[in-house]
Design a protein around this motif. Sequence first.
Motif, PDB file in Angstrom:
ATOM      1  N   GLU A 440     -22.522  -5.386  18.336  1.00 47.80           N
ATOM      2  CA  GLU A 440     -22.908  -4.280  17.478  1.00 47.80           C
ATOM      3  C   GLU A 440     -24.411  -4.054  17.544  1.00 47.80           C
ATOM      4  OE1 GLU A 440     -22.341  -2.758  12.835  1.00 47.80           O
ATOM      5  OE2 GLU A 440     -21.335  -4.582  13.559  1.00 47.80           O
ATOM      6  N   ALA A 441     -24.811  -2.777  17.624  1.00 49.91           N
ATOM      7  CA  ALA A 441     -26.234  -2.445  17.672  1.00 49.91           C
ATOM      8  C   ALA A 441     -26.939  -3.009  16.446  1.00 49.91           C
ATOM      9  CB  ALA A 441     -26.407  -0.930  17.735  1.00 49.91           C
ATOM     10  N   LYS A 442     -28.061  -3.662  16.683  1.00 49.86           N
ATOM     11  CA  LYS A 442     -28.748  -4.387  15.601  1.00 49.86           C
ATOM     12  C   LYS A 442     -29.910  -3.594  15.012  1.00 49.86           C
ATOM     13  CE  LYS A 442     -27.753  -8.925  17.700  1.00 49.86           C
ATOM     14  NZ  LYS A 442     -26.984  -8.368  18.835  1.00 49.86           N
ATOM     15  N   TYR A 443     -30.407  -2.603  15.749  1.00 52.47           N
ATOM     16  CA  TYR A 443     -31.622  -1.934  15.315  1.00 52.47           C
ATOM     17  C   TYR A 443     -31.378  -0.434  15.132  1.00 52.47           C
ATOM     18  CZ  TYR A 443     -33.107  -6.214  17.639  1.00 52.47           C
ATOM     19  OH  TYR A 443     -33.217  -7.513  18.043  1.00 52.47           O
ATOM     20  N   PRO A 444     -32.118   0.216  14.259  1.00 51.27           N
ATOM     21  CA  PRO A 444     -32.019   1.675  14.144  1.00 51.27           C
ATOM     22  C   PRO A 444     -32.351   2.344  15.471  1.00 51.27           C
ATOM     23  CG  PRO A 444     -33.242   0.752  12.289  1.00 51.27           C
ATOM     24  CD  PRO A 444     -33.043  -0.367  13.270  1.00 51.27           C
ATOM     25  N   ASN A 445     -31.617   3.405  15.764  1.00 51.47           N
ATOM     26  CA  ASN A 445     -31.835   4.224  16.966  1.00 51.47           C
ATOM     27  C   ASN A 445     -31.512   3.498  18.264  1.00 51.47           C
ATOM     28  OD1 ASN A 445     -32.893   6.433  15.364  1.00 51.47           O
ATOM     29  ND2 ASN A 445     -34.721   5.161  15.105  1.00 51.47           N
ATOM     30  N   GLN A 446     -30.832   2.367  18.181  1.00 49.52           N
ATOM     31  CA  GLN A 446     -30.396   1.661  19.387  1.00 49.52           C
ATOM     32  C   GLN A 446     -29.150   2.360  19.931  1.00 49.52           C
ATOM     33  OE1 GLN A 446     -29.693  -2.516  18.802  1.00 49.52           O
ATOM     34  NE2 GLN A 446     -28.734  -2.798  20.815  1.00 49.52           N
ATOM     35  N   GLU A 447     -29.200   2.759  21.195  1.00 41.44           N
ATOM     36  CA  GLU A 447     -28.096   3.525  21.765  1.00 41.44           C
ATOM     37  C   GLU A 447     -26.968   2.610  22.230  1.00 41.44           C
ATOM     38  OE1 GLU A 447     -27.248   6.971  25.173  1.00 41.44           O
ATOM     39  OE2 GLU A 447     -29.301   6.453  24.586  1.00 41.44           O
ATOM     40  N   GLY A 448     -25.752   3.075  22.066  1.00 37.62           N
ATOM     41  CA  GLY A 448     -24.576   2.347  22.531  1.00 37.62           C
ATOM     42  C   GLY A 448     -23.377   3.255  22.533  1.00 37.62           C
ATOM     43  N   VAL A 449     -22.209   2.678  22.754  1.00 32.85           N
ATOM     44  CA  VAL A 449     -20.981   3.467  22.758  1.00 32.85           C
ATOM     45  C   VAL A 449     -20.383   3.461  21.353  1.00 32.85           C
ATOM     46  CG1 VAL A 449     -19.504   1.515  23.439  1.00 32.85           C
ATOM     47  CG2 VAL A 449     -18.772   3.864  23.907  1.00 32.85           C
ATOM     48  N   LEU A 450     -19.883   4.611  20.943  1.00 29.34           N
ATOM     49  CA  LEU A 450     -19.306   4.755  19.614  1.00 29.34           C
ATOM     50  C   LEU A 450     -17.832   4.356  19.634  1.00 29.34           C
ATOM     51  CD1 LEU A 450     -19.557   5.795  16.670  1.00 29.34           C
ATOM     52  CD2 LEU A 450     -18.892   8.048  17.544  1.00 29.34           C
ATOM     53  N   CYS A 451     -17.454   3.465  18.744  1.00 22.61           N
ATOM     54  CA  CYS A 451     -16.063   3.052  18.575  1.00 22.61           C
ATOM     55  C   CYS A 451     -15.685   3.156  17.101  1.00 22.61           C
ATOM     56  CB  CYS A 451     -15.849   1.620  19.062  1.00 22.61           C
ATOM     57  SG  CYS A 451     -16.148   1.397  20.826  1.00 22.61           S
ATOM     58  N   ILE A 452     -14.376   3.224  16.840  1.00 20.51           N
ATOM     59  CA  ILE A 452     -13.879   3.309  15.466  1.00 20.51           C
ATOM     60  C   ILE A 452     -12.979   2.107  15.222  1.00 20.51           C
ATOM     61  CG2 ILE A 452     -12.808   4.769  13.709  1.00 20.51           C
ATOM     62  CD1 ILE A 452     -15.123   6.162  15.089  1.00 20.51           C
ATOM     63  N   ARG A 453     -13.262   1.363  14.145  1.00 13.85           N
ATOM     64  CA  ARG A 453     -12.548   0.111  13.905  1.00 13.85           C
ATOM     65  C   ARG A 453     -11.125   0.328  13.390  1.00 13.85           C
ATOM     66  NH1 ARG A 453     -17.638  -1.136  11.438  1.00 13.85           N
ATOM     67  NH2 ARG A 453     -18.791  -2.805  12.492  1.00 13.85           N
ATOM     68  N   LYS A 454     -10.926   1.294  12.495  1.00 12.49           N
ATOM     69  CA  LYS A 454      -9.641   1.416  11.811  1.00 12.49           C
ATOM     70  C   LYS A 454      -8.988   2.766  12.094  1.00 12.49           C
ATOM     71  CE  LYS A 454     -11.117  -1.639   8.050  1.00 12.49           C
ATOM     72  NZ  LYS A 454     -11.356  -1.771   6.597  1.00 12.49           N
ATOM     73  N   PRO A 455      -7.668   2.837  11.991  1.00 11.72           N
ATOM     74  CA  PRO A 455      -6.988   4.113  12.235  1.00 11.72           C
ATOM     75  C   PRO A 455      -7.162   5.091  11.076  1.00 11.72           C
ATOM     76  CG  PRO A 455      -5.404   2.462  11.555  1.00 11.72           C
ATOM     77  CD  PRO A 455      -6.723   1.748  11.677  1.00 11.72           C
ATOM     78  N   TRP A 456      -7.011   6.368  11.368  1.00 15.09           N
ATOM     79  CA  TRP A 456      -7.036   7.428  10.357  1.00 15.09           C
ATOM     80  C   TRP A 456      -5.841   8.339  10.633  1.00 15.09           C
ATOM     81  CZ3 TRP A 456      -9.983   6.714  14.544  1.00 15.09           C
ATOM     82  CH2 TRP A 456     -10.051   7.734  15.498  1.00 15.09           C
ATOM     83  N   PRO A 457      -5.379   9.093   9.659  1.00 15.38           N
ATOM     84  CA  PRO A 457      -4.112   9.830   9.833  1.00 15.38           C
ATOM     85  C   PRO A 457      -4.097  10.833  10.975  1.00 15.38           C
ATOM     86  CG  PRO A 457      -4.694   9.694   7.515  1.00 15.38           C
ATOM     87  CD  PRO A 457      -5.872   9.166   8.273  1.00 15.38           C
ATOM     88  N   GLY A 458      -5.242  11.450  11.281  1.00 16.72           N
ATOM     89  CA  GLY A 458      -5.253  12.510  12.287  1.00 16.72           C
ATOM     90  C   GLY A 458      -5.314  12.036  13.719  1.00 16.72           C
ATOM     91  N   MET A 459      -5.436  10.747  13.965  1.00 13.72           N
ATOM     92  CA  MET A 459      -5.618  10.279  15.329  1.00 13.72           C
ATOM     93  C   MET A 459      -4.337  10.455  16.158  1.00 13.72           C
ATOM     94  SD  MET A 459      -5.786   6.139  14.741  1.00 13.72           S
ATOM     95  CE  MET A 459      -6.675   5.877  16.275  1.00 13.72           C
ATOM     96  N   ALA A 460      -4.518  10.699  17.434  1.00 13.63           N
ATOM     97  CA  ALA A 460      -3.377  10.872  18.339  1.00 13.63           C
ATOM     98  C   ALA A 460      -2.524   9.618  18.348  1.00 13.63           C
ATOM     99  CB  ALA A 460      -3.869  11.193  19.739  1.00 13.63           C
ATOM    100  N   ARG A 461      -1.225   9.812  18.626  1.00 15.96           N
ATOM    101  CA  ARG A 461      -0.302   8.681  18.633  1.00 15.96           C
ATOM    102  C   ARG A 461      -0.044   8.119  20.029  1.00 15.96           C
ATOM    103  NH1 ARG A 461      -1.577   9.537  14.073  1.00 15.96           N
ATOM    104  NH2 ARG A 461      -0.192   9.568  12.268  1.00 15.96           N
ATOM    105  N   THR A 462      -0.104   8.992  21.017  1.00 18.09           N
ATOM    106  CA  THR A 462       0.192   8.535  22.372  1.00 18.09           C
ATOM    107  C   THR A 462      -0.182   9.620  23.360  1.00 18.09           C
ATOM    108  OG1 THR A 462       1.905   7.490  23.747  1.00 18.09           O
ATOM    109  CG2 THR A 462       2.573   9.395  22.442  1.00 18.09           C
TER     110      THR A 462
END
Length: 636
Positions: A440-462
């Motif tokens: 996980e990025a440790k500093y402000p403005n540190q660039e990396g890839v965005l990921c989402i930890r938990k599911p949400w209702p609108g996300m695609a299923r397959t």
Amino acid sequence: MADIKNMEEYERLHRQSLEDPDTFWAEQAKKYLSWDKAWDVVLRYNADEAKIEWFGGGVLNAAYNCLDRHLEKHKNKVAYYWEGDAPHETKVLTYSDLYDKVNKLAAVLKAKGIRKGDRVVIYMPMIIELPVAMLACARIGAVHTVVFVGFSAKALVNRIWDCGAKMVITVDGGYRAGRIIPLKKNVDDALKHCPSVESVIVFSRIGLKLDLDGSREIWGHEAMSDKSLPSFVPPEPMNAEDPLFILYTSASTRRPKGIVHTHGGYLLYAAMTTRVVFDLQDNETFWCTANIGWISGHTYSVYGPLVNGLTGVLFEGAPCYPDYGRYWEIVAKYKVNKFYTAPTVIRMLAKEDIRYLKEHDISSLKLLGTGGEPLEPETWQWYHRHVGREQCPVIDTYWQIETGGHIFTPLPGVAPVRPGSCSFPFFGIDPVILDDTGEEAKYPNQEGVLCIRKPWPGMARTIYGDHERFTESYFSQIPGMYFTADGATRDEDGYYWLTGRIDDVINVSGHSIATADIESALVLHEQVAEAAVVGCPHPIKGQGIYAFITLSKDVPRSDDLKKELTELVRTEIGPITTIDIIQWADVLPKTRSGKIIRHILDKIASGKANELGDTSAIIEPAVIEKLIKEHVLIEN
């Protein structure tokens, strides 16, 4: 929840959505949707297998939620103001009108043998019959697949093949900026290769006198006026996890990627983001300018507004026809209150004479939205100052076809917006930015890839017919997380900023296009030995398409050949993939193992030759010098 007053309230609700998702989303599901049967469990989730289930055991119908339940109080309320390509063509459709049309077309579909679970491809311009066709499918439980009319016959073939469609719904032709587009011809060409299609419904838009194949083709308006068919079709009870639609990413010439969204979770997320993000009130008029062939049009022109019983605008034409004041004319005509468009459109209109804007009274506007790609601060300021009169909040949203709706967005009045930032995660979104090591990025403005930890209702299923590909594409890179393939940073105040794709996808006018698809089309030409495609800065489209091409031995270079290759890609995929720059390359830069070094080509195309870094792995370093010397910039 449509009126969240401050940052403290947002943070409390966002925290609840992550810590107690069952309670949070159950409350939203009861508030926004009507259910035939309540769910047994709110969420089941297995990240390793990418299996997501929201509201399992629940039963509902999307068309019922969009139409039937509004009739008692709002049957005479305007559902859509429709504006044709030509300014004199207009229609006003109430909820009652839309309900009647959807039932009639649903009866036609059933009479033609379409049943629950069957796939129906819809290839239509932005006319009223397009949402009617989508809702008619939803009403009887068929799965609709809308194909953007800018895609070619070959792209249409791939989608029909992939989903095994039994029916195509189309028109004789369409209009775009005064030009006629022969859409039925594209369908005819496609269906020569599509044995799964049993019937075709054709609506008359431009009045072509076509000879339909009587064995499987019928005129839509004639069929809907058949008095022998019922005027009411009961909505099919659908499980929350039943597919509502398939929508294909990019413009693939290979096997396309059909993203599946559901009746329950998607519908809830579409309804909630529409209401909350735009702070929409029941008496307001909302206009999302996106074509319904894209996810923006599905969520914010059809399902989101209609589930909420709101009034929307549908526009068939282009923002530049008959002049660059067309959008503002429509805003003034229908007194649009909330306006949502793409950065590409804003850039294009900002370059034109301000008189096109000043000629129209757009004082009805209360909020401006944008989405599809990052909005650079300079364009943001023009939008805010001239269109919003420095009085309208600018809501810069971030999301993807796979997310179903906004996953990052400012909320009106909650916190100051920062031009160029998509602000904060929406409810249920638990983001993390990971560096090159997966930490996980440790500093402000540190660039990396965005990921989402938990599911949400609108996300695609397959991905339709290929769940393994779904798992590999979105859940295998970072186990246990959804992988966006977008770079991002988070500043010291918690605002998120998108920095662009990290995979081989370019964002052209807000539309994600796989570079491999364009390369595959280019090498079909017998005189092309090799092709590499990257994105480049474009003053209007955000990113343009830049192709480095190596020709076969002794083939002469010419502008005519460039035009031929450009047209080849348009034919194979569609006009959305029109190449901006073709640069001839004697040799493409490669590693000693023969792999093209794409990041170098990307830097050259972007005019950043001074940022190439270490080039020692290249077999022939002199190749780079020549490519840099012959690089072409797109003029502003």
